[in-house]
Design a protein around this motif. Structure first.
Motif, PDB file in Angstrom:
ATOM      1  N   ASP A   5       1.004  -0.920  -0.276  1.00  0.00           N
ATOM      2  CA  ASP A   5      -0.150   0.178  -0.075  1.00  0.00           C
ATOM      3  C   ASP A   5       0.365   1.086  -0.020  1.00  0.00           C
ATOM      4  OD1 ASP A   5      -2.022   0.768   0.097  1.00  0.00           O
ATOM      5  OD2 ASP A   5      -2.216   1.953   2.095  1.00  0.00           O
ATOM      6  N   MET A   6       0.524   2.748  -0.422  1.00  0.00           N
ATOM      7  CA  MET A   6       0.991   3.674  -0.706  1.00  0.00           C
ATOM      8  C   MET A   6      -0.365   5.100  -0.920  1.00  0.00           C
ATOM      9  SD  MET A   6       2.990   5.646  -4.004  1.00  0.00           S
ATOM     10  CE  MET A   6       4.412   5.040  -4.060  1.00  0.00           C
ATOM     11  N   TYR A   7      -0.078   4.922   0.791  1.00  0.00           N
ATOM     12  CA  TYR A   7      -1.589   5.713   1.103  1.00  0.00           C
ATOM     13  C   TYR A   7      -1.032   7.091   2.137  1.00  0.00           C
ATOM     14  CZ  TYR A   7      -5.959   8.148  -0.384  1.00  0.00           C
ATOM     15  OH  TYR A   7      -6.879   9.419  -0.548  1.00  0.00           O
ATOM     16  N   PHE A   8      -1.731   8.115   2.118  1.00  0.00           N
ATOM     17  CA  PHE A   8      -1.466   8.503   4.006  1.00  0.00           C
ATOM     18  C   PHE A   8      -2.416   7.693   4.956  1.00  0.00           C
ATOM     19  CE2 PHE A   8      -2.383  11.656   0.149  1.00  0.00           C
ATOM     20  CZ  PHE A   8      -0.744  12.146   0.236  1.00  0.00           C
ATOM     21  N   PHE A   9      -1.549   8.579   6.249  1.00  0.00           N
ATOM     22  CA  PHE A   9      -2.010   7.307   6.882  1.00  0.00           C
ATOM     23  C   PHE A   9      -1.471   5.904   8.055  1.00  0.00           C
ATOM     24  CE2 PHE A   9      -4.435  11.816   7.411  1.00  0.00           C
ATOM     25  CZ  PHE A   9      -4.239  11.968   9.207  1.00  0.00           C
TER      26      PHE A   9
END
Length: 438
Positions: free
Chosen positions: A127-131
């Motif tokens: 995964d590549m995302y914020f939080f």
């Protein structure tokens, strides 16, 4: 011998060795790991399982590895379709994220994504995302394996203020989860056009010191190449190479714009590529030369990208698309045969993430990340070659059972670790928010 679980199946496709299909075999699982793979008749004599699963019309395969996702963006599925990449990002996705991104958005989006992926046979996602700490926490709760991206961009978001802040928080996340067997961490600079040289150099240093992969969108569109030429006087891959990032830790995602010399350089340095054919087709980004890359010796895995640009997280369907598209691009019906496509969706993804010794194939000693796919359906019959059937005919709705590290997450299509009703209700609340308050 007493063991935890014995799964008997009509076929077992271990992926290692390549191209092998075992008929009427069983998988012995104890303490979360594969302890034996043997004919069913022998297994029933040798083992006394606490639980036995008899899957007479099924194929067992390793859990699928979705090597590139933005899981929380599942809440944005269908919000801005039929647009080119930069218009899609700049005019629609980034403004929505700026308004709504937060822990609750990521939590609910990741739960929706994991429910979809588990029901589609995915046991591990990158995964590549914020939080990302929310992604890690929810993956552990659901019992799913995840490689969680320590994301970096130059600009501020709700999660971090600048590159220093992103890196500090990412490394803290890595420390927090270093003893959690289901969670790996990878550096995740978003793209060459959103991350400047200084943070990339620091990422290279940390990657080498920590033996940690670097997951980045790269050579995704022709526009990206042109912009890099104007800004840096070179193509993005060359820029990363000059910064020392092109090597065995590099996971380049999309790679639709590659020259022969660049393919040779990727092979020479041991870099991996993640092919996301359906997202690239939908955004008209171009075609990853998967067959050329594989022929050169590059490790090529498969990813769905986010559901906002795909619009699903169906890696089994992605495998079929990859195999068919490869034949058209290569003008060769023999290109990327079914067994090779399945390997891309399993072992190659695990290898790219540094998890090849843990998952990606049904081998004694590895984690019991296992998927059962029913092939008794009208849509799958007759069955001459189960691997071809899986890749070219079967759909994710035929996934019946899923285990990660020996723990069952899906049984007869029912989620065991996630509340499907609650997920549906929360998703519809988010839809109403985005419709009425965007």
């Amino acid at each position: 011998m007493i063991i935890d679980t014995l799964i008997t199946a009509r076929w077992i496709i271990p992926v290692e060795p390549d191209g092998v299909t075992l008929e009427h075999h069983a998988l012995a699982i104890d303490r979360g790991r594969i302890t034996d793979l043997l004919p069913t008749t022998e297994a029933l004599v040798r083992y006394q399982p606490r639980r036995i699963e008899r899957l007479e019309h099924h194929a067992l395969i390793p859990g699928l590895v979705n090597a590139h996702t933005h899981a929380a963006m599942t809440l944005l599925r269908g919000v801005a379709d039929d647009l080119p990449l930069m218009q899609w990002l700049q005019e629609h996705i980034w403004p929505l994220e700026q308004k709504w991104i937060g822990e609750a958005f990521v939590r609910d989006g990741v739960q929706l994504a994991m429910a979809e992926m588990i029901r589609g046979g995915v046991t591990c996602f990158n995964d590549m995302y914020f939080f990302p700490e929310v992604v890690a926490r929810e993956a552990v709760r659901a019992g799913m394996r995840a490689a969680v991206g320590m994301i970096v961009v130059d600009f501020p978001t709700a999660w971090a203020t600048d590159a220093d802040d992103y890196l500090r928080k990412g490394l803290a996340l890595r420390d927090d989860y270093r003893h959690e067997p289901l969670i790996a961490t990878v550096f995740a600079p978003h793209a060459p056009y959103t991350v400047s040289d200084e943070p990339l150099v620091r990422i290279r240093t940390w990657s080498e010191e920590l033996d940690c992969p670097v997951h980045i969108h790269l050579h995704e569109t022709a526009d990206e190449i042109h912009r890099s030429g104007r800004q840096y006087g070179m193509r993005p891959l060359k820029r990363l190479d000059q910064l020392g990032l092109v090597g065995p830790h590099l996971i380049g995602v999309h790679m639709t714009q590659l020259e022969d010399g660049e393919i040779a350089r990727l092979a020479e340095t041991g870099a991996s590529v993640v092919h996301c054919p359906e997202s690239n087709l939908k955004l008209a980004s171009g075609f990853c030369p998967a067959v050329k890359l594989l022929a050169a010796g590059v490790n090529v895995a498969l990813g769905t990208d986010g559901a906002a640009s795909n619009n699903d997280l169906d890696l089994l369907g992605e495998t079929r698309t990859a195999a068919l598209l490869a034949k058209a691009v290569a003008n060769d019906a023999a290109a990327l045969p079914a067994h090779q496509a399945l390997r891309m969706a399993t072992l190659n993804g695990a290898a790219a993430l540094g998890l090849g010794a843990e998952t990606g194939s049904l081998v004694v000693g590895k984690s019991a990340d296992v998927v059962a796919i029913g092939l008794e359906h009208i849509e799958s019959l007759p069955i001459y070659n189960p691997v071809s059937d899986l890749v070219y005919a079967a759909g994710r709705q035929q996934v019946t059972d899923v285990w990660v590290a020996g723990r069952q997450l899906l049984k007869k299509r029912e989620l065991l670790t996630l509340d499907a009703t609650e997920i549906r209700e929360k998703t519809l609340i988010w839809r109403d928010k985005l419709i009425h308050h965007s």
